[in-house]
Structure formats: structure tokens, C-alpha cells
Motif scaffolding. Sequence first.
Motif, mmCIF file in Angstrom:
data_model
loop_
_atom_site.group_PDB
_atom_site.id
_atom_site.type_symbol
_atom_site.label_atom_id
_atom_site.label_comp_id
_atom_site.label_asym_id
_atom_site.label_seq_id
_atom_site.Cartn_x
_atom_site.Cartn_y
_atom_site.Cartn_z
ATOM 1 N N ASP A 136 0.820 -1.213 0.000
ATOM 2 C CA ASP A 136 0.000 0.000 0.000
ATOM 3 C C ASP A 136 0.857 1.268 0.000
ATOM 4 O OD1 ASP A 136 -2.378 -1.317 -0.094
ATOM 5 O OD2 ASP A 136 -2.716 -1.296 2.081
ATOM 6 N N CYS A 137 2.128 1.133 0.298
ATOM 7 C CA CYS A 137 3.029 2.303 0.256
ATOM 8 C C CYS A 137 3.491 2.610 -1.164
ATOM 9 C CB CYS A 137 4.231 2.058 1.167
ATOM 10 S SG CYS A 137 5.363 3.459 1.317
ATOM 11 N N TYR A 138 3.541 1.572 -2.005
ATOM 12 C CA TYR A 138 3.996 1.776 -3.380
ATOM 13 C C TYR A 138 2.967 2.616 -4.167
ATOM 14 C CZ TYR A 138 7.631 -1.793 -2.844
ATOM 15 O OH TYR A 138 8.744 -2.507 -2.442
ATOM 16 N N PRO A 139 3.439 3.409 -5.120
ATOM 17 C CA PRO A 139 2.502 4.142 -5.973
ATOM 18 C C PRO A 139 1.809 3.178 -6.939
ATOM 19 C CG PRO A 139 4.765 4.453 -6.722
ATOM 20 C CD PRO A 139 4.844 3.672 -5.439
ATOM 21 N N PRO A 140 0.668 3.581 -7.504
ATOM 22 C CA PRO A 140 0.045 4.901 -7.356
ATOM 23 C C PRO A 140 -0.683 5.039 -6.022
ATOM 24 C CG PRO A 140 -1.289 3.511 -8.760
ATOM 25 C CD PRO A 140 -0.056 2.725 -8.466
ATOM 26 N N LYS A 141 -1.000 6.266 -5.683
ATOM 27 C CA LYS A 141 -1.651 6.534 -4.401
ATOM 28 C C LYS A 141 -3.069 5.975 -4.398
ATOM 29 C CE LYS A 141 -2.683 10.325 -1.227
ATOM 30 N NZ LYS A 141 -2.637 11.793 -1.022
ATOM 31 N N LYS A 142 -3.421 5.307 -3.282
ATOM 32 C CA LYS A 142 -4.744 4.694 -3.126
ATOM 33 C C LYS A 142 -5.401 5.234 -1.852
ATOM 34 C CE LYS A 142 -2.724 0.678 -3.111
ATOM 35 N NZ LYS A 142 -1.379 0.985 -3.565
ATOM 36 N N PRO A 143 -6.717 5.021 -1.719
ATOM 37 C CA PRO A 143 -7.374 5.479 -0.473
ATOM 38 C C PRO A 143 -6.803 4.819 0.769
ATOM 39 C CG PRO A 143 -9.015 5.039 -2.164
ATOM 40 C CD PRO A 143 -7.712 4.549 -2.701
ATOM 41 N N THR A 144 -6.274 3.608 0.631
ATOM 42 C CA THR A 144 -5.696 2.883 1.774
ATOM 43 C C THR A 144 -4.178 3.027 1.842
ATOM 44 O OG1 THR A 144 -5.554 0.861 0.448
ATOM 45 C CG2 THR A 144 -7.564 1.194 1.761
ATOM 46 N N ALA A 145 -3.638 4.016 1.149
ATOM 47 C CA ALA A 145 -2.183 4.171 1.073
ATOM 48 C C ALA A 145 -1.593 4.393 2.455
ATOM 49 C CB ALA A 145 -1.822 5.337 0.155
ATOM 50 N N THR A 146 -0.469 3.789 2.681
ATOM 51 C CA THR A 146 0.245 3.962 3.945
ATOM 52 C C THR A 146 1.398 4.959 3.830
ATOM 53 O OG1 THR A 146 1.655 2.075 3.397
ATOM 54 C CG2 THR A 146 -0.328 1.644 4.710
ATOM 55 N N CYS A 147 1.598 5.523 2.629
ATOM 56 C CA CYS A 147 2.678 6.491 2.418
ATOM 57 C C CYS A 147 2.161 7.700 1.654
ATOM 58 C CB CYS A 147 3.841 5.855 1.656
ATOM 59 S SG CYS A 147 4.747 4.601 2.594
ATOM 60 N N ILE A 148 2.613 8.859 2.060
ATOM 61 C CA ILE A 148 2.345 10.110 1.350
ATOM 62 C C ILE A 148 3.680 10.569 0.766
ATOM 63 C CG2 ILE A 148 1.518 12.468 1.531
ATOM 64 C CD1 ILE A 148 -0.126 11.587 3.967
ATOM 65 N N ILE A 149 3.739 10.687 -0.551
ATOM 66 C CA ILE A 149 5.022 10.949 -1.220
ATOM 67 C C ILE A 149 4.897 12.202 -2.087
ATOM 68 C CG2 ILE A 149 6.841 9.982 -2.662
ATOM 69 C CD1 ILE A 149 5.708 7.209 -2.084
ATOM 70 N N ASP A 150 5.906 13.055 -1.996
ATOM 71 C CA ASP A 150 5.976 14.257 -2.839
ATOM 72 C C ASP A 150 7.359 14.300 -3.487
ATOM 73 O OD1 ASP A 150 5.006 16.881 -3.819
ATOM 74 O OD2 ASP A 150 6.620 17.649 -2.561
ATOM 75 N N VAL A 151 7.375 14.488 -4.805
ATOM 76 C CA VAL A 151 8.635 14.462 -5.553
ATOM 77 C C VAL A 151 8.806 15.775 -6.310
ATOM 78 C CG1 VAL A 151 9.994 13.264 -7.312
ATOM 79 C CG2 VAL A 151 8.458 11.958 -5.826
ATOM 80 N N THR A 152 9.973 16.384 -6.191
ATOM 81 C CA THR A 152 10.344 17.565 -6.975
ATOM 82 C C THR A 152 11.701 17.311 -7.618
ATOM 83 O OG1 THR A 152 11.354 18.617 -5.029
ATOM 84 C CG2 THR A 152 9.051 19.176 -5.520
ATOM 85 N N THR A 153 11.885 17.875 -8.789
ATOM 86 C CA THR A 153 13.152 17.710 -9.515
ATOM 87 C C THR A 153 14.007 18.957 -9.341
ATOM 88 O OG1 THR A 153 12.115 16.281 -11.159
ATOM 89 C CG2 THR A 153 14.211 17.292 -11.755
#
Length: 528
Positions: A136-153
Motif C-alpha cells: 500500500d506504500c507503493y505508488p500509485p496513491k490509493k485510499p488505503t495508502a500507507t505512504c504520502i510521497i511528494d517528488v520535486t526535480t
Amino acid sequence: MRRSGSVLAMIGGLCLAIAGTVPALAHEHPSGITDLVTPAVVRIEATAHVDITLLDHIGDLVHVERSYRVPIGSGTGTVINPEGGMVTLTRVVTTDRDVRILAANRIFSEHHKVKIPADFERHKVKDDRLNHHLQDCYPPKKPTATCIIDVTTEITVFPNIAPADKEGFKAEIVRVGDRPDSPAVLAPIGRADGGAGLPTAPLAAAVPSKEGSPVAVAGFTGKPAANLPETVDIAHLRAGGAGEGGRQFKDPENKADEPKKLGALIDKGLLGGPVIEDKKGEVVGLLVGGGADARMIGIREVTKALAEANVAPGRGPIDAAFEQALTRFHTHYYGDAVPAFQRVLELYPGHTVAAAHLKTAQAKRGTAEDEATKTVAASGDAPRGAPLWPFVAGGGLLVLAVLTTAFLLWRRRPADPGPGTGPTTAADTRPPMPDPPSIPPRPVLDEHADSTRVVSRSFPALPKLSSTVPGPVLVARDPGATGAGATGAGAVPDGRPADAVQKYCTGCGMRLGHAHSFCGYCGQPTKT
């Protein structure tokens, strides 16, 4: 007289043409050099900045926060306008691997103390509950996701300057292509305004079509440093291969395996580096490939990407001064090259090529290698330069023309009747005219507001840097910027209209106002 005037004009024009042509031949711009491009070559490094929060629901609810910096690409770029616009390849600044997966692997491994490789692959663990949270941590983000991830280049550019800039400056992506080997366009962020700009590379109009056309490649194998200058190597283009496939390389004499040689350089950091045409020193494409395969995407793909990104290539004052200095240096006029390179370093103090050539020119100035100071062996002191016979012949022709004109004027003048001849008229008996009244001396002209200035013609007028300009990165002033010292578009520094011309009295030389009809000093009308 009309015929003699035409002859004089033709002779004068011929002499001026001879006098102007001979010195120009001595300063013909050299060909086959890479110096025009290497100052504009930069090192580009792209990094993904990943902020991840793990929502740990196993046991007590815990929020675990981590930040990771993941390198996603590196290579070489080329500055194409003074404002800092750059071109490189799309895969230098982007990646097709999902950095969110790597961040999930790392945070689970660190927090739950399980063995998960820190790579871009999805993994499983033996514990079913823990494995469920990992998936559940792996993308893509799901309603049951256990991780919140933000990526900037984050893109960092290291210019070719000395001393080397260890921090570099940041850039943003203006445009990327739909393929990894498509051109990408970048623009600097937070540049220092008010300078003369960055050195730029000239872009060619087309790729050489001849089989075996000689070219050069340039780029950096790492961050620029005193012990790591730009890498330059030679190559040859094969005919054909334009478009998405690119142009291949091949040594026409088969002495070197150029695809393998250039592929190794690409793997070391020359990916996206400029391919430089041999005669004019212009960029004809960018390096792509790697391993045993090296190719070039042509300049048409590059200019198309620039047009779609609305970024116009151009040249600046640094480039104009540098080309003048290179002309003197490569034609061995080292004495003339010294002040020319000093002018370049005034505009851009970190210019590595100008600094290196200045040192060489100073060492060779006044020596036997300096064309400006070579002497004729017979006299021992006469400078050897352009042949003198065109100037001597031209001077003789001018003297002959002047003497011929004087003789014709003397033949056509009326004969003097002499005293005592001819009838006496009333005009002969008039008393002599009195001497004309003395004209007062002209007032001394103002030598401050409108004084004459002597301008050197060795170089065009170029802006100089302010000592208050921060940072090693210099870019052009914003054309639309205004300041307290700026004047209007229709005014000159003293407040007169832009098209106004200072007038003077033709009788006494007094300065006249723009609306004066008569001179206030002698009364002479301004219009006759």
C-alpha cells in the motif's frame, strides 16, 4: 572639370579599397576551432528530491518522515543565449524509473528493520501484515495508502568558469521531449541581473551532408574543476541518418572505432554535449547513445525544440568581444590579442578560455612569433606587415591626379588684361573700400555637456561590469527593466528630444537654442 573630378573620385576609391583590403587579409577569421563553443559548455546534474511520510498502523499510530535525494541524470549542456537558455537531452534531466518506489523501499527498510533492496523494484516481505502495508506504500496513491510521497526535480548547472563554482546555479525545465534522446530546453533560476550575460555557442543552420565531414565533440566528465577541464575530441560524420535515428560516426580512414570511442565519452558525462562543425565552429547537433553506439541528433531537432519552448538563441556582448580576441590570437597578432582578451575578462571574469589565451598572448607578445612585431631581416628595424607597394602606387596616382587638375585649371583661367589697358570706367575711379569691421572672437565652447569624445575603433563599445554584481554567474540585463537612472525612449541624457541636434551660428559660432531664428550675439539669421 567634370571629367577630371570623376577620374579623381575613381582613383581615390581605388586607393581606399587597396588600403582597406590588405590589412583585412591579415586578420581573416580562422576556421576549424572549438574555442567559440567550449566557454558555453556546462555540466548538468538532475536530482529528485523525495519527501515521504510513512503512516505506521502496526501497533501505535506513528508518522515517520524522511527526505531522500535521488540522482536521476547527468550530462553536458550548451548555453544558447546570454540570458542562460540551455539545450541538452531529455534523459539528462528526467528518468523513466519511479523514484517513489525507491523511497518506499528505503523507509520501510529503515523503520521496520527488514531487508529490502534500495532500488526501483517492488519487493515483498515474509510477514503478511507488513507486506500488506508495504504494497500500500507503493505508488500509485490509493485510499488505503500507507505512504504520502511528494517528488520535486532539482537541476544544478555548473558553468565553465575559473575558479570553478562548486555550488553551481539552479535551472528549471522549460520543455522536454517525448523520447529520452529528444532535446530538452532549460532556463536558469534566480540569476544575477545587470551583468553582460553568459557566453553562448553559435548554432549552425544545417548539418554537413558530406560523408566523413570532420567535427569535434565537447563536454564534462564531472563537475568542472582546475584539474578537470572540458573534454574535447575529434570525430567524423557519416552521410544520411537525419531525424529520430540520428547521424552516425565513422572514421573515413578506419584508424579509430569512433562509435565506441565516443560512446565511452558519453558514458563518462558527454551525453547531450555539442557536436561542433570544423570550419565555422558552430554547433550542428547533440551527442546521444552510449556504450559501443554513438550518434548525433541534428541541429534541426534542436532549433525545433527551442521554437516550441519559445526560447530564442542569440549572441551577446561577451561573444562579440571574444570573437575579436580570437581573431587576433589565432592569426598570431599576440600584442593586439592581449587587450582584447582583457576586455573579455572585464565582461566575464570567469572566462576560462580567454584567461588561458591571455596568458599565452602575454608570453608571446613582442617575440618573433608575434606578427605585429616581426622585423624585416635586411633592415633589422622595419616592421614586417602588409606590402608597401600598393600604398606607394596609390600615393603616386593621387599626386599625379592633383597635378593634372591644377594644370587644367591653370589652362582654363582668363588672361589678366594688365594695368592701363582697356577703357576707364566710373568703377575704376571710386575710392577704395574701407576695411571690414573686425569680428569679435568666438566664445569658448562648453567642453562638458557636449564635448567631443575620442572613441577607439579597435573594438565596438561594450558594457562593463559593475563591481557590485553578485555571484560568478553573469546574465544579460532585462530589456524591459527600468531604474532610477533610466531615461525615456524619446529623450537623451540632457533632456532634449532624441532627434534634436545642437545648432551653432555660422557667423560667430554661438550656441543656438532649438527655437531661435536669429543669433542673440551677432544678429545673423539661423536660416538662410
